[in-house]
Write a protein that holds these residues in place. Structure first.
Motif, PDB file in Angstrom:
ATOM      1  N   LYS A 142       0.817  -1.224   0.000  1.00 44.98           N
ATOM      2  CA  LYS A 142       0.000   0.000   0.000  1.00 44.98           C
ATOM      3  C   LYS A 142       0.845   1.266   0.000  1.00 44.98           C
ATOM      4  N   TYR A 143       2.030   1.215   0.586  1.00 41.12           N
ATOM      5  CA  TYR A 143       2.838   2.433   0.670  1.00 41.12           C
ATOM      6  C   TYR A 143       3.211   2.964  -0.707  1.00 41.12           C
ATOM      7  N   SER A 169       7.923   6.954  -6.374  1.00 39.59           N
ATOM      8  CA  SER A 169       7.716   6.389  -7.700  1.00 39.59           C
ATOM      9  C   SER A 169       6.370   6.815  -8.279  1.00 39.59           C
ATOM     10  N   ARG A 170       5.338   6.938  -7.423  1.00 35.37           N
ATOM     11  CA  ARG A 170       4.003   7.353  -7.872  1.00 35.37           C
ATOM     12  C   ARG A 170       3.844   8.871  -7.821  1.00 35.37           C
ATOM     13  N   LYS A 212      13.058   3.821 -10.696  1.00 34.71           N
ATOM     14  CA  LYS A 212      13.717   2.509 -10.697  1.00 34.71           C
ATOM     15  C   LYS A 212      13.692   1.926  -9.285  1.00 34.71           C
ATOM     16  N   VAL A 213      14.693   1.192  -8.867  1.00 37.50           N
ATOM     17  CA  VAL A 213      14.872   0.570  -7.542  1.00 37.50           C
ATOM     18  C   VAL A 213      13.920  -0.604  -7.310  1.00 37.50           C
ATOM     19  N   LEU A 214      12.620  -0.409  -7.541  1.00 31.98           N
ATOM     20  CA  LEU A 214      11.655  -1.464  -7.279  1.00 31.98           C
ATOM     21  C   LEU A 214      11.973  -2.694  -8.132  1.00 31.98           C
ATOM     22  N   ALA A 215      11.500  -3.842  -7.683  1.00 33.48           N
ATOM     23  CA  ALA A 215      11.905  -5.110  -8.302  1.00 33.48           C
ATOM     24  C   ALA A 215      11.007  -5.517  -9.465  1.00 33.48           C
ATOM     25  N   GLY A 268      12.339   6.636  -2.079  1.00 31.01           N
ATOM     26  CA  GLY A 268      11.007   6.354  -1.548  1.00 31.01           C
ATOM     27  C   GLY A 268      10.657   4.897  -1.390  1.00 31.01           C
ATOM     28  N   SER A 269      11.621   3.991  -1.627  1.00 31.26           N
ATOM     29  CA  SER A 269      11.326   2.561  -1.481  1.00 31.26           C
ATOM     30  C   SER A 269      11.491   2.128  -0.032  1.00 31.26           C
TER      31      SER A 269
END
Length: 461
Positions: free
Chosen positions: A236-237, A243-244, A312-315, A392-393
């Motif tokens: 939910k975060y 990123s959003r 980026k960063v997210l998987a 922000g991750s």
């Protein structure tokens, strides 16, 4: 006047000495081209018929293009650290973007090749707390992190200079200057050519020249099927993460703005491609292609509206999957589907230079694959890590194999959010099936696999 016998003898001795030096210089040259924020599909040769990358495509089509290449952490500094060391950031000390430094004594391919008699150089973007010299580069003409694309300040031979023109053109010019110095020293060379583009500039724009933008029609640009994702099944975060929120600041709630951004991104990739093409052409003109191995890789991907995200960063695939190709003397063109990582290239560089690959490396040389061999015990899955909150991750880890991707996000207070995607039926990662009971055994299996990977990395020293 006819030359004297003594003069001719002296000339013959010089020629023999020069020939002897070239004979000793049998190690191959190595050029590692690292592009910035370059998505895996940011090449025509990767199947994207709308983008124009003639020079990189020519490179890919001359050797081995890996269609399933990934980074171990998708953000600038950690990806560079992984390339230099062949080790995960949680072991080499760099899991955060910025001035993070490699651990003291951490080996790098540049230092190893320098000690083996190579001329070592880096040109273009630098984004580590360590200096290039600390990492083993004798020659360094670099710009720090990200900034303006034009008239950029470089650190050249230890002095700050504003260099006129496009940043990647400057990186290429300085790369050629390095080749000149290596030739004068009669040494094999290892060059790390790091573009800044297509990374955004300091104003969060892609200021490509109009001549490149004009080659793309905004209305024809692709739009991610998940551009208006409600993020059901995701942590939910993420709905309030950078990123959003950054994507919304770009106007990504309107498909037209995503298409405009995609146009700008494609034009930027093409402008970078043109700069790299100048280097490749000059390498050819100098007669160096037959003695040089060329590596191409992106430092991480970039999300263009997938799941309503940027960055980026997210998987997710658009973040962690990158273009990769290797071209060497006498190699036959091929496309390979093995799961390969940025840390594998480090191991290959050691092998190309005739050096023993350190046992501490987490990667494995892809040279046998490039040589057309089938490796029966090649990896069937790999670990992705982003343990330090970035852009922000929240801390997250993932395991990806040929079909499945499992992600664990640490939400704090002992809460772990799990995601499982069947990439065969859901390549866009829209449907998290982690809570479906029919996948309980797979979840357990991949949880164990993740723990085993983490234990192996921690114990690797």
């Amino acid at each position: 006047m006819r030359p004297s016998i003594l003069h001719l003898a002296a000339l013959a001795i010089c020629c023999l000495a020069s020939t002897h030096l070239r004979a000793e210089n049998t190690k191959p040259n190595i050029v590692f081209i690292l592009t910035d924020d370059h998505r895996w599909d940011g090449l025509t040769s990767a199947g994207n018929e709308q983008i124009r990358t003639p020079n990189l495509d020519k490179l890919c089509q001359a050797g081995t293009r890996f269609e399933n290449a990934f980074v171990t952490l998708a953000i600038c500094s950690p990806s560079r650290a992984a390339c230099l060391t062949g080790r995960y950031g949680s072991r080499n000390g760099v899991t955060a973007v910025g001035h993070a430094s490699l651990k003291k004594g951490e080996p790098t391919f540049a230092r190893a090749l320098k000690e083996a008699g190579y001329a070592t150089g880096v040109a273009g973007k630098w984004h580590l707390g360590n200096s290039p010299r600390d990492c083993g580069f004798d020659f360094a003409s670099t710009c720090w992190s990200n900034g303006t694309w034009y008239n950029r300040e470089f650190m050249i031979d230890g002095k700050k200079q504003v260099m006129p023109g496009f940043v990647d053109d400057v990186a290429v010019e300085q790369s050629l200057r390095f080749l000149d110095q290596a030739a004068e020293a009669n040494k094999p060379f290892a060059l790390w050519l790091c573009t800044q583009v297509p990374h955004m500039d300091h104003k969060h724009t892609w200021p490509a020249k109009q001549e490149y933008k004009d080659q793309y029609i905004v209305g024809s640009m692709p739009l991610a099927a998940t551009w208006n994702d409600d993020l059901e099944g995701k942590p939910k975060y993420l709905a309030m993460s950078r990123s959003r929120t950054q994507a919304l600041s770009y106007g990504y709630d309107d498909p037209e703005n995503i298409r405009k951004h995609t146009r700008d991104y494609y034009a930027s990739v093409q402008q970078m491609d043109a700069a790299v093409g100048k280097f490749l052409d000059e390498l050819e003109r100098r007669g160096l292609r037959e003695s040089t191995w060329i590596i191409l890789m992106g430092d991480n991907g970039w999300m263009l509206g997938e799941h309503g995200f940027t960055s980026k960063v997210l998987a997710y695939e658009e973040s962690m999957r990158v273009p990769m190709a290797v071209v060497g003397p006498g190699q036959q063109p091929q496309v390979r589907s093995e799961l390969v990582l940025n840390i594998d290239l480090t191991a290959m560089i050691y092998e190309l230079a005739g050096l023993e690959v350190p046992r501490s490396l987490h990667g494995r040389s892809v040279l046998p694959i490039v040589q057309g061999k089938t490796i029966s015990d090649w990896r069937t899955s790999f670990l992705y890590e982003a343990p330090t909150p970035q852009l922000g991750s929240k801390p997250l880890w993932a395991v990806r194999d040929a079909r499945w991707k499992y992600i664990e996000t640490d939400l704090g207070n002992g809460q772990v959010f799990r995601e499982l995607y069947d990439l065969n039926s859901d390549a866009i990662e829209a449907n998290n099936v982690a809570n479906e009971s029919r996948h309980d055994d797979r979840i357990s299996q991949m949880e164990r696999q993740l723990k085993a990977y983490l234990k192996r990395v921690v114990q690797s020293d």
